[in-house]
Design a protein around this motif. Structure first.
Motif, short mmCIF file in Angstrom:
data_model
loop_
_atom_site.label_atom_id
_atom_site.label_comp_id
_atom_site.label_asym_id
_atom_site.label_seq_id
_atom_site.Cartn_x
_atom_site.Cartn_y
_atom_site.Cartn_z
N GLN A 80 -42.61 -3.69 26.79
CA GLN A 80 -42.35 -4.24 25.48
C GLN A 80 -41.67 -3.16 24.64
O GLN A 80 -42.07 -1.99 24.68
N SER A 81 -40.65 -3.55 23.91
CA SER A 81 -39.99 -2.61 22.99
C SER A 81 -39.83 -3.28 21.64
O SER A 81 -39.73 -4.51 21.54
N GLU A 82 -39.79 -2.45 20.61
CA GLU A 82 -39.71 -2.99 19.26
C GLU A 82 -38.83 -2.06 18.43
O GLU A 82 -38.98 -0.85 18.49
N GLU A 83 -37.93 -2.62 17.66
CA GLU A 83 -37.09 -1.85 16.74
C GLU A 83 -37.41 -2.29 15.32
O GLU A 83 -37.49 -3.48 15.03
N LYS A 84 -37.59 -1.28 14.42
CA LYS A 84 -37.90 -1.58 13.02
C LYS A 84 -36.87 -0.90 12.13
O LYS A 84 -36.29 0.12 12.48
N VAL A 90 -39.63 -5.77 11.39
CA VAL A 90 -39.19 -5.88 12.79
C VAL A 90 -37.81 -6.51 12.83
O VAL A 90 -37.59 -7.61 12.30
N ARG A 92 -35.94 -6.38 15.91
CA ARG A 92 -35.82 -6.92 17.26
C ARG A 92 -37.05 -6.51 18.06
O ARG A 92 -37.51 -5.38 18.00
N GLN A 93 -37.57 -7.46 18.79
CA GLN A 93 -38.71 -7.19 19.66
C GLN A 93 -38.41 -7.85 21.00
O GLN A 93 -38.09 -9.03 21.04
N GLU A 94 -38.48 -7.08 22.07
CA GLU A 94 -38.20 -7.61 23.40
C GLU A 94 -39.35 -7.27 24.33
O GLU A 94 -39.98 -6.23 24.20
#
Length: 145
Positions: A80-84, A90, A92-94
């Motif tokens: 799981q990856s998350e960009e803030k 948030v 993008r969350q993938e």
């Protein structure tokens, strides 16, 4: 005993044939095979060798077991990856989840206690050493007295 490991796989990745594997067109269900890792099986005088292409899986994700003459290899991985942004919103969350399971019937002349496995550069290598002694005949003659 030569080439006992090399048999046609069914769609589940098992050496055990299914009713449908003999009657359905392979092209019809070819998309299912995309979930199975590419596999090489070789044999030499001392061992059988299995290589599975499993990029993205760590050794902690992989499970190898032998039960009733069947070698079972399975793996499960989740990432799981998350960009803030600067306000901690948030953007993008993938996430990704992947798994597979393969089963191989192992020949009787394999020393199950000495099987070894290693993983390097996305390739899982399993060595199944052959027994040093010749297999005894399965048929035992009983003398009538």
């Amino acid at each position: 005993m030569k080439n006992q490991l090399i048999r046609k796989f069914d769609r589940s990745g098992s050496f055990f044939p299914t009713f449908f594997s003999n009657y359905l067109n392979d092209d019809l269900f070819s998309f299912v095979e995309g979930n199975l890792p590419a596999t090489n099986i070789t044999e030499n005088d001392k061992s059988f060798n299995i290589e599975l292409s499993i990029p993205g899986f760590k050794k902690e994700d992989v499970r190898i077991e032998i039960e009733k003459g069947v070698l079972k290899i399975s793996a499960q991985s989740e990432t799981q990856s998350e960009e803030k942004d600067e306000n901690e919103k948030v953007l993008r969350q993938e996430f990704r989840a992947s798994s597979f399971s393969r089963s191989f019937a192992i020949p009787e002349n394999v020393d199950a206690e000495s099987i070894e496995a290693s993983q390097k550069d996305g390739v899982l290598q399993i060595t199944l050493p052959k027994l040093n002694k010749a297999l005894e005949d399965k048929v035992k003659k009983i003398e009538i007295k």
